[in-house]
Enzyme design. Structure first.
Site, PDB file in Angstrom:
ATOM      1  N   GLU A 112       0.921  -1.543   0.183  1.00 42.65           N
ATOM      2  CA  GLU A 112       0.208  -0.238   0.253  1.00 42.65           C
ATOM      3  C   GLU A 112       0.953   1.441  -0.252  1.00 42.65           C
ATOM      4  O   GLU A 112       0.937   2.261  -0.636  1.00 42.65           O
ATOM      5  CB  GLU A 112      -1.166  -0.028   1.439  1.00 42.65           C
ATOM      6  CG  GLU A 112      -2.396  -1.299   0.571  1.00 42.65           C
ATOM      7  CD  GLU A 112      -2.939  -1.044   2.654  1.00 42.65           C
ATOM      8  OE1 GLU A 112      -4.598  -0.683   1.706  1.00 42.65           O
ATOM      9  OE2 GLU A 112      -2.762  -1.665   3.384  1.00 42.65           O
ATOM     10  N   GLU A 132      -4.476  -9.286   2.963  1.00 45.62           N
ATOM     11  CA  GLU A 132      -5.358  -9.166   4.459  1.00 45.62           C
ATOM     12  C   GLU A 132      -6.079 -10.524   5.124  1.00 45.62           C
ATOM     13  O   GLU A 132      -6.405 -10.813   5.884  1.00 45.62           O
ATOM     14  CB  GLU A 132      -6.015  -8.000   4.604  1.00 45.62           C
ATOM     15  CG  GLU A 132      -4.502  -7.178   5.193  1.00 45.62           C
ATOM     16  CD  GLU A 132      -3.638  -6.737   3.484  1.00 45.62           C
ATOM     17  OE1 GLU A 132      -3.237  -5.731   3.965  1.00 45.62           O
ATOM     18  OE2 GLU A 132      -3.893  -7.469   2.796  1.00 45.62           O
TER      19      GLU A 132
END
Length: 259
Positions: A112, A132
């Protein structure tokens, strides 16, 4: 128990015109909550420094980063997670071009971070993932939105829903990265070449191009074109444009000043 630390070294090169940020937190450079805070602080300092024209983010150790500190994340009050990502994604808001040099793992919040930069240069052994889902969670610092915009919705859905890793070659083929280098040595040489190119251009033109691209890409086409036209007109009145035209006519290297 949450990890502590999160050093991000800030060093300047090229007579202070390049800010080099280095993640330095062990072999895997796990990103702690402190790392997030420090990243925001580093960019606040860099963005305020008018002498800095280009930013490069690297990592010490064997991998760029294997992701975040899960134990530390669990100690954060859920209400405080609504602003998650405003710190680690500071590169996206910087007016300066940000390059990320990636070698090895680039997972979770590390990806990210890389997605929030402007140019990603990686090695063949680099691996990218947003895993995730394996924790019963989703990316929370812009990963779902930025990855989909870069590699397409279908591919992003597959890799986010399955947690499957993206190889260095796939990242290049899909537009996630701009270069796929053979090794770390070639990676540094490639980064240096790109930095040299950017330093030769007008800082105000680079800043404007970044803003027009970022703001226009998700707008209707006519809105993006109108934004481009207005930015073009603004640059037409700049000292750097006049210098660029003069240098072109005189067959010399332009001396841009950022005005």
């Amino acid at each position: 128990m949450p990890l502590t630390g999160g050093e991000i070294r800030l060093e300047r090169s090229h007579e202070g015109r390049v800010a080099n940020l280095t993640l330095d937190h062990g072999r895997y450079n796990i990103i702690t909550m402190e790392t997030r805070r420090v990243m925001a602080e580093r960019f606040a300092e860099i963005d305020a420094d008018k002498n800095v024209q280009v930013v490069v983010i690297r990592a010490a150790g064997e991998h760029f980063t294997s992701g975040g500190d899960i134990a530390g994340f669990l100690e954060v009050d859920p209400v405080d997670l609504t602003d998650l990502g405003q710190d680690i994604t500071a590169p996206s808001r910087s007016p300066k071009p940000v390059i990320v040099a990636i070698d090895g793992y680039c997972f979770g919040v590390g990806l990210e971070l890389a997605l929030s930069a402007d140019i990603r240069i990686a090695t063949d052994r680099s691996r990218f993932a947003l895993p995730e889902m394996k924790l019963g969670m989703i990316p929370g610092s812009g990963g779902t939105q930025r990855l989909a915009r870069l590699i397409g919705l279908s591919r992003a859905k597959f890799h986010i829903l399955t947690g499957k890793r993206i190889t260095g070659q796939q990242a290049l083929d899909w537009g996630l990265t701009s270069h796929n280098c053979a090794d770390a040595e070639e990676l540094e040489k490639t980064v240096d070449k790109v930095v040299t190119v950017l330093l030769g251009y007008s800082p105000i033109a680079l800043r404007t191009a970044k803003e027009v691209l970022d703001r226009g890409v998700d707008a209707p086409l006519y809105t993006g074109i109108e934004l481009e036209r207005k930015a073009y007109s603004m640059l037409r009145a700049s000292e750097d444009f006049a210098e660029g035209v003069a240098a072109f006519g005189e067959k010399r290297v332009p001396k841009f000043v950022g005005r």
